[in-house]
Design a protein around this motif. Structure first.
Motif, short mmCIF file in Angstrom:
data_model
loop_
_atom_site.label_atom_id
_atom_site.label_comp_id
_atom_site.label_asym_id
_atom_site.label_seq_id
_atom_site.Cartn_x
_atom_site.Cartn_y
_atom_site.Cartn_z
N MET A 33 0.27 -5.58 9.92
CA MET A 33 -0.08 -4.73 10.99
C MET A 33 0.15 -4.61 12.37
O MET A 33 -0.29 -6.06 12.93
CB MET A 33 -1.17 -3.70 10.59
CG MET A 33 -0.30 -2.84 9.73
SD MET A 33 -2.54 -2.16 9.36
CE MET A 33 -3.32 -3.25 8.19
N THR A 34 0.27 -4.00 13.77
CA THR A 34 0.14 -4.46 15.05
C THR A 34 -0.60 -5.15 15.21
O THR A 34 -2.06 -3.73 15.00
CB THR A 34 1.16 -3.49 16.01
OG1 THR A 34 2.35 -2.81 14.86
CG2 THR A 34 1.25 -3.76 17.15
N GLY A 35 -1.19 -5.49 15.92
CA GLY A 35 -2.83 -6.12 16.18
C GLY A 35 -2.90 -5.39 17.73
O GLY A 35 -2.50 -4.13 18.25
N PHE A 36 -4.57 -5.74 17.84
CA PHE A 36 -4.88 -4.89 19.23
C PHE A 36 -4.38 -5.44 20.74
O PHE A 36 -3.34 -6.11 20.45
CB PHE A 36 -6.66 -5.78 19.24
CG PHE A 36 -7.34 -5.16 18.33
CD1 PHE A 36 -7.56 -3.98 18.13
CD2 PHE A 36 -7.25 -6.04 17.78
CE1 PHE A 36 -8.65 -3.38 17.31
CE2 PHE A 36 -8.29 -5.13 16.76
CZ PHE A 36 -8.72 -4.21 16.79
N ARG A 37 -3.61 -4.98 21.40
CA ARG A 37 -3.26 -4.44 22.68
C ARG A 37 -3.43 -5.92 23.60
O ARG A 37 -4.99 -5.94 24.18
CB ARG A 37 -3.27 -3.84 23.39
CG ARG A 37 -2.61 -3.54 24.41
CD ARG A 37 -1.98 -2.46 25.20
NE ARG A 37 -1.28 -2.40 27.13
CZ ARG A 37 -1.63 -1.62 26.95
NH1 ARG A 37 -2.35 0.21 27.14
NH2 ARG A 37 -1.04 -1.23 28.26
N ASP A 71 -3.53 2.31 10.31
CA ASP A 71 -3.03 1.48 9.14
C ASP A 71 -5.05 0.49 9.28
O ASP A 71 -3.90 -0.41 9.09
CB ASP A 71 -2.54 0.59 10.51
CG ASP A 71 -3.65 0.61 11.87
OD1 ASP A 71 -3.14 -0.48 12.62
OD2 ASP A 71 -3.81 0.99 12.26
N GLY A 72 -5.53 1.22 8.62
CA GLY A 72 -7.03 0.77 8.52
C GLY A 72 -7.83 1.77 9.14
O GLY A 72 -7.75 2.20 9.69
N TYR A 79 -6.17 4.18 14.83
CA TYR A 79 -5.11 5.10 13.72
C TYR A 79 -3.33 5.08 15.48
O TYR A 79 -4.02 4.36 16.58
CB TYR A 79 -5.07 6.14 13.97
CG TYR A 79 -5.56 7.52 14.87
CD1 TYR A 79 -6.51 6.93 15.71
CD2 TYR A 79 -4.69 8.56 15.61
CE1 TYR A 79 -7.56 8.11 16.81
CE2 TYR A 79 -4.79 8.95 16.41
CZ TYR A 79 -6.23 8.81 17.33
OH TYR A 79 -7.08 9.20 18.48
N TYR A 80 -2.63 5.39 14.98
CA TYR A 80 -1.45 5.65 16.21
C TYR A 80 -0.86 6.34 16.55
O TYR A 80 -0.78 7.71 15.58
CB TYR A 80 0.12 4.57 15.81
CG TYR A 80 -0.33 3.10 16.18
CD1 TYR A 80 -0.53 2.69 14.34
CD2 TYR A 80 -0.19 2.58 16.96
CE1 TYR A 80 -0.55 0.84 13.57
CE2 TYR A 80 -0.25 1.56 16.35
CZ TYR A 80 -0.55 0.17 15.31
OH TYR A 80 -0.89 -0.74 15.26
N HIS A 81 -1.09 6.52 17.71
CA HIS A 81 -0.18 8.38 18.41
C HIS A 81 1.20 8.24 18.40
O HIS A 81 1.79 7.16 18.34
CB HIS A 81 -0.75 8.46 19.46
CG HIS A 81 -1.82 9.23 19.59
ND1 HIS A 81 -2.53 10.48 18.70
CD2 HIS A 81 -3.07 9.23 20.03
CE1 HIS A 81 -3.50 11.35 18.81
NE2 HIS A 81 -3.60 10.22 19.75
N PRO A 141 0.89 -1.02 -0.16
CA PRO A 141 0.02 0.39 -0.04
C PRO A 141 1.13 1.02 -0.19
O PRO A 141 2.06 1.31 1.07
CB PRO A 141 -0.84 -0.03 1.90
CG PRO A 141 0.57 -1.12 2.25
CD PRO A 141 0.32 -2.40 1.06
N PRO A 142 0.54 2.76 -0.10
CA PRO A 142 1.26 3.41 -1.04
C PRO A 142 1.47 4.53 0.95
O PRO A 142 0.47 3.97 1.63
CB PRO A 142 0.65 4.31 -2.30
CG PRO A 142 -1.37 3.71 -1.75
CD PRO A 142 -0.85 2.24 -1.77
N PRO A 143 1.76 4.81 0.50
CA PRO A 143 2.34 5.98 2.17
C PRO A 143 1.08 6.70 2.44
O PRO A 143 0.80 7.36 1.35
CB PRO A 143 3.79 6.68 1.90
CG PRO A 143 3.82 6.85 0.32
CD PRO A 143 2.97 5.46 -0.38
#
Length: 449
Positions: free
Chosen positions: A95-99, A20-21, A25-27, A10-12
């Motif tokens: 991508m990193t999964g759920f915590r 990531d989906g 989202y991430y901080h 996937p493009p940036p």
């Protein structure tokens, strides 16, 4: 309309928000959290309805899926099994999964180092008044006091009454009373009449000779005498007459010729030194660009705000004194998320050390130092656990200084080269201030007062 499959690479995505989906989202520097409802749809709508069309490779795949409006058709028959394909190349890391749920409680760790002594607590409220104690035993008799002052004189007693048949007798004389106070001075009396004339006294001694009298007026010439006499002997010279009155000042005389040049006088004392020329100047100011700097090295303030003379090195974080003189060095730091222990070092020796236990705040220091030409100063943190120095677009940490005044105005002194600094074998190690120590708290045992 068929639903497009997500691309393998996937493009940036745009710089904000980092995602990531869908619905995630991430901080930066934080764990994953759920987005508020409607954030992804609003972002996709902004990309698709932008005034300037966004390239397709810049639009996330899940934004394209939100535009699929057709209803799915009926499910078709299952096709024949295809031939096995060749093994594909390893895909990108997912991508990193759920915590996950928290793990079991681990074993207790090693006891940490003793923390810094806390601040002294505030004074507590005053306690309630206790109950009144029982009456104590009677004390021993005290010693006899000192002799008191004599009392004042008592009033006069009544006069005695004598019977009719009683003859008065004189009693013994009483003790003489104290002398009364002196009365006021009386008025002067009137002058008495003159007494009778006394007898003539004895003749006094010869007095001192009186002052000579004034010269008398010239007498009239006497009658001409007969010339039958001879010249007599010259008389004694007369006394010197009085000094006459001062005469009037005469006219000014002609100006005389110029005299010869005098001898050179002695050299005077040397005066105080004058002010130095403004050509000897040095100042710098720099800002921190990376938070949480590493220990065992000077903190590099890479963003130079002022360094016209070039005495500060933005690559090593060292400021070099260009001349012997008095300098003012300052730092203003922002603290975030970690404890900060920072020190100002002068030639590998700490000058001031600041400890800030807060995880959010600011601190500053400003000192006056005497530095020789070639001396270095820098900022340094203690270790990786106490390097809470922070910088961002809304918080700054700065390091600055300037030359207050030089020791000499001799510009020729600046022509000598500055020797390179020799780093000791221990490197940029942390050391405490000389003569300082951490006070130990007092220890008490239960039941001891």
């Amino acid at each position: 309309m068929a639903m497009p499959e997500p691309p393998l690479n996937p493009p940036p995505t745009p710089p904000f928000p980092p995602m990531d989906g869908p619905q995630r989202y991430y901080h930066m520097g934080e764990n994953m959290t759920e987005t508020p409802f409607g954030t992804i749809e609003a972002h996709c709508k902004m990309l698709l309805e932008a005034p300037v069309p966004v390239p397709p490779d810049q639009i996330p795949w899940f934004c394209l899926c939100t535009q699929c409006k057709s209803n799915p058709g009926p499910k078709g028959d299952r096709g024949d099994r295809g031939l096995p394909g060749s093994p594909g190349s390893p895909g990108r890391r997912g991508m990193t999964g759920f915590r996950g749920p928290p793990g079991f409680v681990g074993r207790p760790g090693v006891k940490g180092q003793k923390g810094d002594e806390g601040e002294k607590g505030r004074q507590g409220l005053q306690g309630l008044v206790g109950p009144k104690g029982e009456r104590g035993f009677k004390g021993d008799k005290g010693e006899q006091g000192l002799e008191g002052r004599p009392g004042g004189q008592g009033p006069k007693g009544d006069d005695g009454v004598c019977p009719d048949a009683c003859d008065s007798t004189h009693g013994p004389p009483g003790t003489p009373g104290l002398p009364g106070p002196a009365g006021p001075r009386g008025l002067p009396g009137t002058m008495g009449s003159p007494g009778p004339k006394g007898s003539k006294g004895d003749m006094g001694g010869m007095g001192n000779p009186g002052a000579p009298g004034s010269v008398g007026a010239k007498g009239e010439p006497g009658p001409e005498g007969s010339c039958n006499c001879e010249d007599g002997v010259d008389g004694n010279p007369g006394q010197k007459g009085d000094k006459g009155d001062q005469g009037q000042m005469g006219l000014a005389g002609q100006q005389g010729s110029q005299g010869f040049k005098g001898d050179m006088g002695d050299m005077g004392m040397m005066g105080p030194p004058g002010p130095c020329m403004p050509a000897i100047q040095s100042a710098f100011a720099a800002r921190l660009m990376s938070s949480y700097p590493p220990p065992n090295a000077p903190v590099v303030f890479a963003d130079v705000l002022y360094n016209i003379q070039g005495s500060y090195d933005p690559y090593s974080g060292l400021y070099t004194a260009p001349i012997n003189g008095t300098y003012v060095i300052s730092y203003h730091l922002t603290i975030h998320e970690r404890v900060l222990k920072v020190g100002l070092f002068h030639n590998f020796e700490p000058v001031v050390i600041t400890t800030v236990p807060n995880i959010l705040g600011t601190t500053s220091q400003s000192v006056v130092l005497h530095m020789a030409r070639g001396d270095r100063v820098w900022i340094q943190v203690k270790d990786s656990l106490t390097n809470g120095m922070f910088t961002s677009s809304e918080a700054s940490s700065t390091f600055s200084g300037f030359l207050l005044h030089p020791d000499t105005c001799d510009l020729a002194f600046l022509r000598s080269p500055i020797l390179p600094m020799t780093t000791p074998g221990s490197g940029y190690s942390w050391s405490t201030l000389p003569g300082s120590s951490m006070p130990e708290p007092p220890t008490t045992t239960p039941g001891s007062d």
